[in-house]
Design a protein around this motif. Structure first.
Motif, PDB file in Angstrom:
ATOM      1  N   MET A  74      -1.467  -6.124   8.097  1.00  0.00           N
ATOM      2  CA  MET A  74      -0.543  -7.005   7.359  1.00  0.00           C
ATOM      3  C   MET A  74       0.710  -7.274   8.193  1.00  0.00           C
ATOM      4  O   MET A  74       1.418  -6.347   8.584  1.00  0.00           O
ATOM      5  CB  MET A  74      -0.132  -6.301   6.056  1.00  0.00           C
ATOM      6  CG  MET A  74       0.926  -7.052   5.281  1.00  0.00           C
ATOM      7  SD  MET A  74       1.487  -6.083   3.859  1.00  0.00           S
ATOM      8  CE  MET A  74       2.671  -7.236   3.162  1.00  0.00           C
ATOM      9  N   VAL A 101      -4.807 -11.733   2.044  1.00  0.00           N
ATOM     10  CA  VAL A 101      -4.792 -11.521   0.592  1.00  0.00           C
ATOM     11  C   VAL A 101      -5.407 -10.141   0.328  1.00  0.00           C
ATOM     12  O   VAL A 101      -6.430  -9.793   0.934  1.00  0.00           O
ATOM     13  CB  VAL A 101      -5.622 -12.626  -0.112  1.00  0.00           C
ATOM     14  CG1 VAL A 101      -5.698 -12.385  -1.600  1.00  0.00           C
ATOM     15  CG2 VAL A 101      -5.041 -14.003   0.165  1.00  0.00           C
ATOM     16  N   ALA A 121      -7.407  -7.078  -1.729  1.00  0.00           N
ATOM     17  CA  ALA A 121      -8.624  -7.067  -2.553  1.00  0.00           C
ATOM     18  C   ALA A 121      -8.265  -7.379  -4.013  1.00  0.00           C
ATOM     19  O   ALA A 121      -9.054  -7.959  -4.750  1.00  0.00           O
ATOM     20  CB  ALA A 121      -9.304  -5.703  -2.449  1.00  0.00           C
TER      21      ALA A 121
HETATM   22  C1  LIG Z   1      -0.346  -2.865   3.159  1.00  0.00           C
HETATM   23  C2  LIG Z   1      -1.705  -3.456   3.000  1.00  0.00           C
HETATM   24  N1  LIG Z   1      -2.398  -3.837   4.086  1.00  0.00           N
HETATM   25  C3  LIG Z   1      -3.628  -4.362   3.943  1.00  0.00           C
HETATM   26  C4  LIG Z   1      -4.199  -4.513   2.712  1.00  0.00           C
HETATM   27  C5  LIG Z   1      -5.542  -5.155   2.572  1.00  0.00           C
HETATM   28  O1  LIG Z   1      -6.472  -4.299   2.049  1.00  0.00           O
HETATM   29  P1  LIG Z   1      -7.460  -4.760   0.885  1.00  0.00           P
HETATM   30  O2  LIG Z   1      -7.865  -6.185   1.133  1.00  0.00           O
HETATM   31  O3  LIG Z   1      -8.607  -3.845   1.016  1.00  0.00           O
HETATM   32  O4  LIG Z   1      -6.689  -4.617  -0.403  1.00  0.00           O
HETATM   33  C6  LIG Z   1      -3.446  -4.101   1.586  1.00  0.00           C
HETATM   34  N2  LIG Z   1      -3.922  -4.224   0.326  1.00  0.00           N
HETATM   35  N3  LIG Z   1      -2.198  -3.577   1.760  1.00  0.00           N
END
Ligand SMILES: Cc1ncc(COP(=O)(O)O)c(N)n1
Length: 279
Positions: A87, A115, A117
């Motif tokens: 991110m 985006v 999950a």
């Molecule tokens: C800080 C951060 N980095 C990356 C993801 C993506 O992960 P996912 O798509 O599995 O929710 C997330 N939810 N939060």
């Protein structure tokens, strides 16, 4: 008597990514995966997220100058064997990180997180275009189908589409692209497609490989992209070749998903430390 100190010197990997307060994704997943796949994980935090297994409540982006000084602190002291980006939150941070990784010798795995999950945005919409530069600096870019669609501007609904998108990303300057199939269809098998560009940069000579695995019926895939890209980075830091590192990391995701963590009230998260095969 106190036993003698018995230190080890593991290969070092760096995650440049956001923090997930809930621990399932982001740098928290990255560091677990790097440890499990045999590297010492360092981490530069680009944003903190007030997040849990149910969703993202709030995002606080770290100023790009502080992202840069965290990177300087790591590169000044460690022999970084591979970098992964997750991110990046804003266009300014994407640009800052692009400038930083363009100067490093180590392989760079770019997970173009857009985006969560849970459906919450983790990258401002204006920042999507800023990814062009970072893709040009990537050893490997690891989009899921939705991210690949945004990056190449074409629908990705079949393994053939994934291969085309992978070739486009290589044409845009990445050395290789792994287009993940978890979001493609709902069949019994998941196909991840790896396109590796030719060293001469001739698109026609790029190679496509498919990794097929049984689909694990679960909604608990939170953290899977973070864990996969970090496992690949750890393996590259250990000196594995790209195809070998990708094959082992993709293989390990089956166990990470099957033996996921049933934590929180939401769908849970993957277990980046569970994989079949030794580090
Ligand atoms: C800080 C951060 N980095 C990356 C993801 C993506 O992960 P996912 O798509 O599995 O929710 C997330 N939810 N939060």
């Amino acid at each position: 008597m106190t036993p003698a100190r018995d230190p080890v010197s593991p290969p070092v990997a760096l995650a440049i990514a956001g923090s997930d307060a809930g621990g399932g994704a982001g740098v928290q997943a990255d560091l677990k995966a790097m440890t499990a796949h045999g590297a010492f994980g360092t981490s530069v935090v680009t944003a903190t997220t007030a997040q849990n297994t149910r969703g993202v409540r709030d995002v606080h982006a770290v100023p790009p100058a502080h992202v840069a000084s965290q990177c300087d602190a790591v590169f000044d002291d460690f022999d970084v064997g591979a970098v992964k980006t997750g991110m990046l939150a804003t266009a300014e941070t994407v640009e800052t990180v692009t400038g930083l990784v363009a100067t490093v010798e180590a392989p760079v795995v770019v997970d173009p997180v857009m985006v969560a999950a849970s459906g919450d945005r983790l990258l401002s919409q204006e920042a999507e275009a800023a990814y062009d530069g970072l893709i040009g600096a990537a050893t490997l870019v690891t989009p899921n189908a939705d991210e690949a669609e945004v990056l190449v501007g074409e629908p990705v609904e079949t393994p053939a589409d994934a291969e085309r998108a992978g070739r486009d990303l290589v044409g845009a300057g990445a050395d290789a692209a792994l287009v993940k199939g978890g979001h493609v269809g709902d069949g019994e098998r998941v196909t991840d497609t790896l396109v590796v560009g030719s060293k001469e940069g001739d698109d026609a000579d790029s190679i496509a490989l498919r990794f097929e695995n049984p689909r694990v019926e679960t909604e608990a895939t939170h953290g899977s992209g973070c864990a996969l890209s970090s496992a690949i980075a750890a393996r590259l830091a250990r000196g594995e070749q790209l195809r070998e590192a990708v094959a082992a990391a993709v293989d390990g995701m089956g166990a990470a998903i099957r033996r996921g963590y049933d934590v929180g009230e939401g769908p849970g998260a993957v277990n980046p430390t569970a994989f079949d095969g030794g580090a």
